[in-house]
Design an enzyme around this catalytic site. Structure first.
Site, PDB file in Angstrom:
ATOM      1  N   THR A   1       0.856  -1.181   0.000  1.00 56.46           N
ATOM      2  CA  THR A   1       0.000   0.000   0.000  1.00 56.46           C
ATOM      3  C   THR A   1       0.898   1.238   0.000  1.00 56.46           C
ATOM      4  OG1 THR A   1      -0.184   0.251   2.417  1.00 56.46           O
ATOM      5  CG2 THR A   1      -1.714  -1.271   1.340  1.00 56.46           C
ATOM      6  N   GLY A   2       0.417   2.291  -0.651  1.00 61.07           N
ATOM      7  CA  GLY A   2       1.273   3.464  -0.818  1.00 61.07           C
ATOM      8  C   GLY A   2       2.428   3.159  -1.748  1.00 61.07           C
ATOM      9  N   GLY A   3       2.228   2.209  -2.651  1.00 57.87           N
ATOM     10  CA  GLY A   3       3.314   1.757  -3.515  1.00 57.87           C
ATOM     11  C   GLY A   3       3.580   2.623  -4.724  1.00 57.87           C
TER      12      GLY A   3
ATOM     13  N   ILE B   1       8.707   5.608   0.091  1.00 61.34           N
ATOM     14  CA  ILE B   1       9.251   4.344   0.574  1.00 61.34           C
ATOM     15  C   ILE B   1       8.484   3.163  -0.013  1.00 61.34           C
ATOM     16  CG2 ILE B   1       9.683   2.947   2.640  1.00 61.34           C
ATOM     17  CD1 ILE B   1       9.932   5.600   4.207  1.00 61.34           C
ATOM     18  N   GLY B   2       7.164   3.304  -0.167  1.00 60.17           N
ATOM     19  CA  GLY B   2       6.375   2.225  -0.738  1.00 60.17           C
ATOM     20  C   GLY B   2       6.810   1.886  -2.150  1.00 60.17           C
TER      21      GLY B   2
ATOM     22  N   TYR C   1      -0.413  12.767  14.698  1.00 61.77           N
ATOM     23  CA  TYR C   1       0.425  11.897  13.859  1.00 61.77           C
ATOM     24  C   TYR C   1       1.214  10.917  14.718  1.00 61.77           C
ATOM     25  CZ  TYR C   1       4.110  10.521  10.582  1.00 61.77           C
ATOM     26  OH  TYR C   1       4.994   9.801   9.802  1.00 61.77           O
TER      27      TYR C   1
END
Length: 254
Positions: A14-16, A20-21, A152
């Site tokens: 996810t967040g790819g 960083i993803g 956060y």
């Protein structure tokens, strides 16, 4: 990097589509995995997919509610069937004074950063087999306390606790659960943090955090991703409930 470390394995990131993803997805693909990247922006998803080569998948989804989580899980089951590793990298940052945090901001951040990764993992448990791995992307914001980070930091601290709890619960299924906690990494989220989003504020923030890093620089997405890929690999077969901090020395020296 070994070209065959993830040969014939299925990996979901996810967040790819950025940061960083994306770096992790590229490393997984280079090491033989079939990768499904999940992100909110179709343009960056298409661009990211093109860097992975043939045979990989991209799914546009706003991982901010459980309906989207269920839709993604259905796609994973249809397209992959089984999952050998999940890297839950998607997240947002809201950095602003406590008095400015609204219920809407609380709900949105907690849903993306904590609730959806939790229930995505739960829904994918039937797809995981013995030797599979979950890696969450937390932050040193869940370790170090500072101004503007009450919301956060709370989400990231909860993710670190969730990692240790799920490592215990899922051990008998042969599923390892670990967490990556990056420090200042040069990713797009640096310029998209709600509360620090105009160009001068972003630059001031970058200068501030870089000055606090013993190595006096920000890390690269690849430097953080390599730790996540290691945790997901069979080389970490006796590691679960663990945290790897990639921060240039902030936590260890201050």
């Amino acid at each position: 990097m070994r070209e065959d470390r993830f040969q014939d394995k299925n990996v979901v990131v996810t967040g790819g589509n950025s940061g960083i993803g994306l770096a992790a997805a590229q490393q997984f693909a280079a090491e033989g995995a079939r990768v499904m990247i999940i992100g909110r922006n179709q343009k960056t998803l298409d661009e990211a997919l093109a860097t992975l080569g043939e045979g990989h998948l991209a799914v546009r989804a706003d991982m901010d509610n459980l309906d989207e989580v269920r839709r993604v899980v259905d796609i994973v089951k249809t397209e992959m069937g089984t999952v050998d590793a999940l890297f839950a990298s998607a997240g947002i940052a809201i950095l602003m004074p406590f008095e400015e945090i609204t219920e809407e901001r609380w709900d949105r951040l907690m849903s993306i950063n904590l609730k959806c990764p939790y229930f995505l993992t739960q829904a994918l448990v039937p797809c995981f087999g013995p030797g599979s791995s979950v890696v969450y992307c937390s932050s040193i914001g869940g370790v170090k306390v500072g101004p503007l980070s009450s919301l956060y930091g709370a989400s990231k601290a909860a993710m670190r606790h969730m990692t240790r709890s799920l490592a215990c619960e899922l051990a008998d299924k042969g599923i390892r659960v670990n967490v990556l906690s990056p420090g200042p990494i040069d990713t797009p989220i640096t310029g998209r943090s709600e509360g620090i989003d105009d160009p001068q504020a972003v630059q001031n923030f970058r200068n501030l955090i870089t000055g606090n890093v013993p190595m006096k620089r920000m890390g690269t997405p690849d430097e953080a991703a390599v730790a996540a890929v290691f945790l997901a690999s069979d080389e970490a077969s006796f590691i679960t409930g663990a945290e790897i901090i990639v921060d240039g020395g902030i936590v260890g020296t201050t």
